[in-house]
Design an enzyme around this catalytic site. Sequence first.
Site, PDB file in Angstrom:
ATOM      1  N   LYS A  14      32.075  60.043 -32.122  1.00 34.28           N
ATOM      2  CA  LYS A  14      33.311  59.444 -31.599  1.00 34.28           C
ATOM      3  C   LYS A  14      33.038  58.101 -30.913  1.00 34.28           C
ATOM      4  CE  LYS A  14      34.348  62.990 -28.911  1.00 34.28           C
ATOM      5  NZ  LYS A  14      33.315  64.007 -29.183  1.00 34.28           N
ATOM      6  N   ARG A  89      40.587  67.316 -23.771  1.00 33.73           N
ATOM      7  CA  ARG A  89      39.638  68.342 -24.204  1.00 33.73           C
ATOM      8  C   ARG A  89      40.131  69.748 -23.915  1.00 33.73           C
ATOM      9  NH1 ARG A  89      34.537  64.904 -23.882  1.00 33.73           N
ATOM     10  NH2 ARG A  89      32.888  66.150 -24.797  1.00 33.73           N
ATOM     11  N   ARG A 128      19.638  61.458 -30.181  1.00 32.17           N
ATOM     12  CA  ARG A 128      20.224  60.530 -29.200  1.00 32.17           C
ATOM     13  C   ARG A 128      19.541  60.700 -27.842  1.00 32.17           C
ATOM     14  NH1 ARG A 128      26.607  61.149 -28.180  1.00 32.17           N
ATOM     15  NH2 ARG A 128      25.985  62.934 -26.961  1.00 32.17           N
ATOM     16  N   ARG A 134      20.326  60.516 -21.304  1.00 35.23           N
ATOM     17  CA  ARG A 134      21.273  61.554 -20.865  1.00 35.23           C
ATOM     18  C   ARG A 134      20.577  62.899 -20.813  1.00 35.23           C
ATOM     19  NH1 ARG A 134      26.935  61.287 -24.050  1.00 35.23           N
ATOM     20  NH2 ARG A 134      26.924  63.431 -23.308  1.00 35.23           N
ATOM     21  N   ARG A 146      27.743  73.090 -24.688  1.00 31.99           N
ATOM     22  CA  ARG A 146      28.814  72.110 -24.934  1.00 31.99           C
ATOM     23  C   ARG A 146      29.579  72.451 -26.213  1.00 31.99           C
ATOM     24  NH1 ARG A 146      24.889  67.224 -24.427  1.00 31.99           N
ATOM     25  NH2 ARG A 146      26.473  65.961 -25.461  1.00 31.99           N
TER      26      ARG A 146
HETATM   27  P1  ADP Z   1      29.764  64.479 -25.826  1.00 36.31           P
HETATM   28  O1  ADP Z   1      31.071  64.371 -26.571  1.00 36.31           O
HETATM   29  O2  ADP Z   1      28.586  64.007 -26.593  1.00 36.31           O
HETATM   30  O3  ADP Z   1      29.535  65.843 -25.230  1.00 36.31           O
HETATM   31  P2  ADP Z   1      30.887  62.964 -23.606  1.00 36.31           P
HETATM   32  O4  ADP Z   1      30.304  61.727 -23.060  1.00 36.31           O
HETATM   33  O5  ADP Z   1      32.230  62.879 -24.255  1.00 36.31           O
HETATM   34  O6  ADP Z   1      29.792  63.504 -24.606  1.00 36.31           O
HETATM   35  O7  ADP Z   1      30.989  64.076 -22.448  1.00 36.31           O
HETATM   36  C1  ADP Z   1      29.891  64.425 -21.635  1.00 36.31           C
HETATM   37  C2  ADP Z   1      30.322  65.476 -20.607  1.00 36.31           C
HETATM   38  O8  ADP Z   1      31.347  64.919 -19.743  1.00 36.31           O
HETATM   39  C3  ADP Z   1      30.970  66.740 -21.174  1.00 36.31           C
HETATM   40  O9  ADP Z   1      29.992  67.680 -21.566  1.00 36.31           O
HETATM   41  C4  ADP Z   1      31.798  67.210 -19.971  1.00 36.31           C
HETATM   42  O10 ADP Z   1      30.986  67.843 -18.998  1.00 36.31           O
HETATM   43  C5  ADP Z   1      32.293  65.915 -19.377  1.00 36.31           C
HETATM   44  N1  ADP Z   1      33.621  65.521 -19.915  1.00 36.31           N
HETATM   45  C6  ADP Z   1      33.883  64.412 -20.656  1.00 36.31           C
HETATM   46  N2  ADP Z   1      35.195  64.361 -20.964  1.00 36.31           N
HETATM   47  C7  ADP Z   1      35.773  65.463 -20.424  1.00 36.31           C
HETATM   48  C8  ADP Z   1      37.096  65.992 -20.413  1.00 36.31           C
HETATM   49  N3  ADP Z   1      38.107  65.373 -21.033  1.00 36.31           N
HETATM   50  N4  ADP Z   1      37.314  67.156 -19.750  1.00 36.31           N
HETATM   51  C9  ADP Z   1      36.323  67.782 -19.116  1.00 36.31           C
HETATM   52  N5  ADP Z   1      35.043  67.360 -19.100  1.00 36.31           N
HETATM   53  C10 ADP Z   1      34.768  66.211 -19.744  1.00 36.31           C
END
Ligand code: ADP
Length: 191
Positions: A14, A89, A128, A134, A146
């Site tokens: 994404k 989400r 990654r 990270r 996740r």
């Molecule tokens: P990825 O999609 O690779 O898991 P992101 O950068 O989108 O990475 O998200 C990393 C973390 O940030 C998630 O595992 C979660 O803990 C938190 N997070 C991100 N966006 C949300 C959201 N909309 N609601 C709840 N937690 C979120």
Amino acid sequence: MIHLILFGPPGSGKGTQAEKLIKKYNLFHISTGDLFRAETSRKTPLGLKALEYMSQGMLVPDEITIGMLKNKLSELNHVSGIIYDGFPRTIAQAEALDKLLAGEEEEIRVLVALEVPDDEIVSRILKRGATSGRSDDNDESIIRKRMEEYRQKTSEVFNYYDRFGKSRTINGLGTIDEIFDRICAELDQHI
Ligand code: ADP
């Protein structure tokens, strides 16, 4: 104003695609993951709270996430459109976003979901993790957590927008440019 959701499991690409899309369509990119990481690195109270969940591969609670998104949206003016990456989400987040947009007489135009098989996701995220710094990308058990959160809480957001005829799926396997072209072909029907 155009409001697009880029959807899919963690590691589905994404962020990579959002960076290309904002240039082509002149949109603003909102990644809640990036916003949380910025808060975390500045050690703000919000960032430290979010880190408790992120470091375990769990979703950050809705009220924190929705509050942060509202703040971000209120800072924006004069943008021609927004790509939401990693938000909503949960169904509660989707409902909150729809309500917020409805208040501005706006709405989500389309949700584009990148489909990528589980094994490919794990290998992409581990790769990654070797360079991203990270910590949630380095540990397979956190990655699996996740993916479980995605299955249990996030995947139904696709169905939520599908009821309004707004959800589309895209094959997320191939080169970055191939996937980009597929997304553009879909978006061109809506923009
Ligand atoms: P990825 O999609 O690779 O898991 P992101 O950068 O989108 O990475 O998200 C990393 C973390 O940030 C998630 O595992 C979660 O803990 C938190 N997070 C991100 N966006 C949300 C959201 N909309 N609601 C709840 N937690 C979120």
